[in-house]
Design a protein around this motif. Structure first.
Motif, PDB file in Angstrom:
ATOM      1  N   PHE A   1      12.267   4.306 -29.838  1.00 33.29           N
ATOM      2  CA  PHE A   1      13.062   3.154 -30.252  1.00 33.29           C
ATOM      3  C   PHE A   1      12.597   1.822 -29.655  1.00 33.29           C
ATOM      4  N   HIS A   2      11.606   1.875 -28.774  1.00 34.79           N
ATOM      5  CA  HIS A   2      10.983   0.667 -28.213  1.00 34.79           C
ATOM      6  C   HIS A   2      11.946  -0.210 -27.420  1.00 34.79           C
ATOM      7  N   TYR A   3      12.661   0.411 -26.477  1.00 32.77           N
ATOM      8  CA  TYR A   3      13.457  -0.360 -25.529  1.00 32.77           C
ATOM      9  C   TYR A   3      13.499   0.380 -24.203  1.00 32.77           C
ATOM     10  N   SER A   4      13.711  -0.366 -23.137  1.00 28.87           N
ATOM     11  CA  SER A   4      13.750   0.206 -21.797  1.00 28.87           C
ATOM     12  C   SER A   4      15.171   0.597 -21.412  1.00 28.87           C
ATOM     13  N   ALA A   5      15.258   1.600 -20.551  1.00 25.15           N
ATOM     14  CA  ALA A   5      16.561   2.014 -20.030  1.00 25.15           C
ATOM     15  C   ALA A   5      17.184   0.891 -19.212  1.00 25.15           C
ATOM     16  N   ALA A   6      16.329   0.101 -18.554  1.00 22.87           N
ATOM     17  CA  ALA A   6      16.804  -1.049 -17.787  1.00 22.87           C
ATOM     18  C   ALA A   6      15.668  -2.040 -17.615  1.00 22.87           C
ATOM     19  N   THR A   7      16.059  -3.247 -17.273  1.00 21.06           N
ATOM     20  CA  THR A   7      15.111  -4.299 -16.925  1.00 21.06           C
ATOM     21  C   THR A   7      15.556  -4.871 -15.590  1.00 21.06           C
ATOM     22  N   ARG A   8      14.595  -5.013 -14.686  1.00 24.06           N
ATOM     23  CA  ARG A   8      14.908  -5.597 -13.381  1.00 24.06           C
ATOM     24  C   ARG A   8      14.097  -6.866 -13.198  1.00 24.06           C
ATOM     25  N   VAL A   9      14.786  -7.939 -12.797  1.00 22.64           N
ATOM     26  CA  VAL A   9      14.158  -9.203 -12.448  1.00 22.64           C
ATOM     27  C   VAL A   9      14.731  -9.589 -11.086  1.00 22.64           C
ATOM     28  N   GLY A  10      13.878  -9.576 -10.065  1.00 21.55           N
ATOM     29  CA  GLY A  10      14.387  -9.785  -8.707  1.00 21.55           C
ATOM     30  C   GLY A  10      15.353  -8.660  -8.373  1.00 21.55           C
ATOM     31  N   ASP A  11      16.534  -9.006  -7.931  1.00 23.84           N
ATOM     32  CA  ASP A  11      17.550  -8.000  -7.623  1.00 23.84           C
ATOM     33  C   ASP A  11      18.493  -7.724  -8.789  1.00 23.84           C
ATOM     34  N   MET A  12      18.356  -8.470  -9.871  1.00 21.72           N
ATOM     35  CA  MET A  12      19.223  -8.293 -11.042  1.00 21.72           C
ATOM     36  C   MET A  12      18.701  -7.157 -11.921  1.00 21.72           C
ATOM     37  N   ILE A  13      19.623  -6.304 -12.357  1.00 22.59           N
ATOM     38  CA  ILE A  13      19.266  -5.147 -13.192  1.00 22.59           C
ATOM     39  C   ILE A  13      20.214  -5.105 -14.389  1.00 22.59           C
ATOM     40  N   TRP A  14      19.629  -5.095 -15.583  1.00 21.12           N
ATOM     41  CA  TRP A  14      20.388  -4.953 -16.817  1.00 21.12           C
ATOM     42  C   TRP A  14      20.112  -3.562 -17.365  1.00 21.12           C
ATOM     43  N   VAL A  15      21.151  -2.750 -17.492  1.00 19.59           N
ATOM     44  CA  VAL A  15      20.991  -1.368 -17.952  1.00 19.59           C
ATOM     45  C   VAL A  15      21.433  -1.272 -19.402  1.00 19.59           C
ATOM     46  N   SER A  16      20.555  -0.724 -20.229  1.00 19.63           N
ATOM     47  CA  SER A  16      20.882  -0.488 -21.636  1.00 19.63           C
ATOM     48  C   SER A  16      22.020   0.519 -21.750  1.00 19.63           C
ATOM     49  N   GLY A  17      22.646   0.552 -22.904  1.00 21.19           N
ATOM     50  CA  GLY A  17      23.760   1.454 -23.140  1.00 21.19           C
ATOM     51  C   GLY A  17      23.407   2.909 -22.862  1.00 21.19           C
ATOM     52  N   GLN A  18      24.282   3.566 -22.112  1.00 21.74           N
ATOM     53  CA  GLN A  18      24.125   4.983 -21.767  1.00 21.74           C
ATOM     54  C   GLN A  18      25.226   5.768 -22.463  1.00 21.74           C
ATOM     55  N   VAL A  19      24.857   6.916 -23.003  1.00 21.48           N
ATOM     56  CA  VAL A  19      25.803   7.736 -23.759  1.00 21.48           C
ATOM     57  C   VAL A  19      25.943   9.112 -23.124  1.00 21.48           C
ATOM     58  N   GLY A  20      26.863   9.886 -23.673  1.00 20.37           N
ATOM     59  CA  GLY A  20      27.199  11.201 -23.135  1.00 20.37           C
ATOM     60  C   GLY A  20      26.296  12.319 -23.609  1.00 20.37           C
ATOM     61  N   LEU A  21      25.006  12.097 -23.518  1.00 17.39           N
ATOM     62  CA  LEU A  21      24.010  13.075 -23.935  1.00 17.39           C
ATOM     63  C   LEU A  21      23.250  13.547 -22.704  1.00 17.39           C
ATOM     64  N   ASP A  22      23.129  14.862 -22.538  1.00 15.98           N
ATOM     65  CA  ASP A  22      22.366  15.417 -21.424  1.00 15.98           C
ATOM     66  C   ASP A  22      20.878  15.243 -21.737  1.00 15.98           C
ATOM     67  N   PRO A  23      20.148  14.444 -20.941  1.00 11.99           N
ATOM     68  CA  PRO A  23      18.749  14.185 -21.260  1.00 11.99           C
ATOM     69  C   PRO A  23      17.848  15.414 -21.117  1.00 11.99           C
ATOM     70  N   ALA A  24      18.244  16.365 -20.313  1.00 16.57           N
ATOM     71  CA  ALA A  24      17.418  17.565 -20.113  1.00 16.57           C
ATOM     72  C   ALA A  24      17.515  18.523 -21.296  1.00 16.57           C
ATOM     73  N   THR A  25      18.714  18.660 -21.848  1.00 17.56           N
ATOM     74  CA  THR A  25      18.931  19.637 -22.921  1.00 17.56           C
ATOM     75  C   THR A  25      19.151  18.993 -24.279  1.00 17.56           C
ATOM     76  N   HIS A  26      19.307  17.661 -24.295  1.00 19.10           N
ATOM     77  CA  HIS A  26      19.601  16.912 -25.521  1.00 19.10           C
ATOM     78  C   HIS A  26      20.889  17.386 -26.184  1.00 19.10           C
ATOM     79  N   THR A  27      21.837  17.851 -25.351  1.00 21.68           N
ATOM     80  CA  THR A  27      23.133  18.266 -25.882  1.00 21.68           C
ATOM     81  C   THR A  27      24.182  17.210 -25.550  1.00 21.68           C
TER      82      THR A  27
END
Length: 131
Positions: free
Chosen positions: A14-40
């Motif tokens: 999808f061409h986006y990062s889980a987060a972007t950090r600039v200095g100490d600031m961190i913007w985290v992309s939307g996280q959902v209720g999907l297990d990344p290991a099992t994709h469930t």
């Protein structure tokens, strides 16, 4: 750009990062209720909320921060008035038990996957301990 190994497929597809950090600031992309290991997908709001917060925690750790460093969360919910929002708050308070960050909850008609119940995005300041 912050992309833990479990987010690599999403980054490539999808061409986006889980987060972007600039200095100490961190913007985290939307996280959902999907297990990344099992994709469930978690079954029900509590399970999806827990997985979404675990995913958020993982991304923050990869960015050099903790849940205590969150200064703002924005959540997107399919159900803002029923038991789902109460279940979400219960889980949120387990992951962010004090020094509550700013929070905006938005009701939506659907998320990217019709089975998702909630999505969480966050802003953090590394090492601030939200205090």
């Amino acid at each position: 750009m912050i992309n833990p190994p479990q987010n690599r497929e999403t980054y490539d597809r999808f061409h986006y990062s889980a987060a972007t950090r600039v200095g100490d600031m961190i913007w985290v992309s939307g996280q959902v209720g999907l297990d990344p290991a099992t994709h469930t997908l978690g079954q029900g709001m509590e399970a999806q909320s827990r997985l979404a917060f675990e995913n958020l925690k993982t991304v923050l750790a990869a960015a050099g921060a903790t849940m205590a460093d969150i200064v703002e969360i924005v959540t997107f919910h399919l159900d803002m008035h029923g038991s789902d929002i109460q279940a979400f708050v219960k889980i949120k308070d387990e992951y962010v038990p004090d020094r509550y960050p700013a929070w905006t909850a938005v009701g939506v008609t659907h998320l990217v996957n019709p089975d998702y119940l909630v999505e969480i995005r966050a802003v953090a300041v590394a090492h601030c301990g939200a205090g």
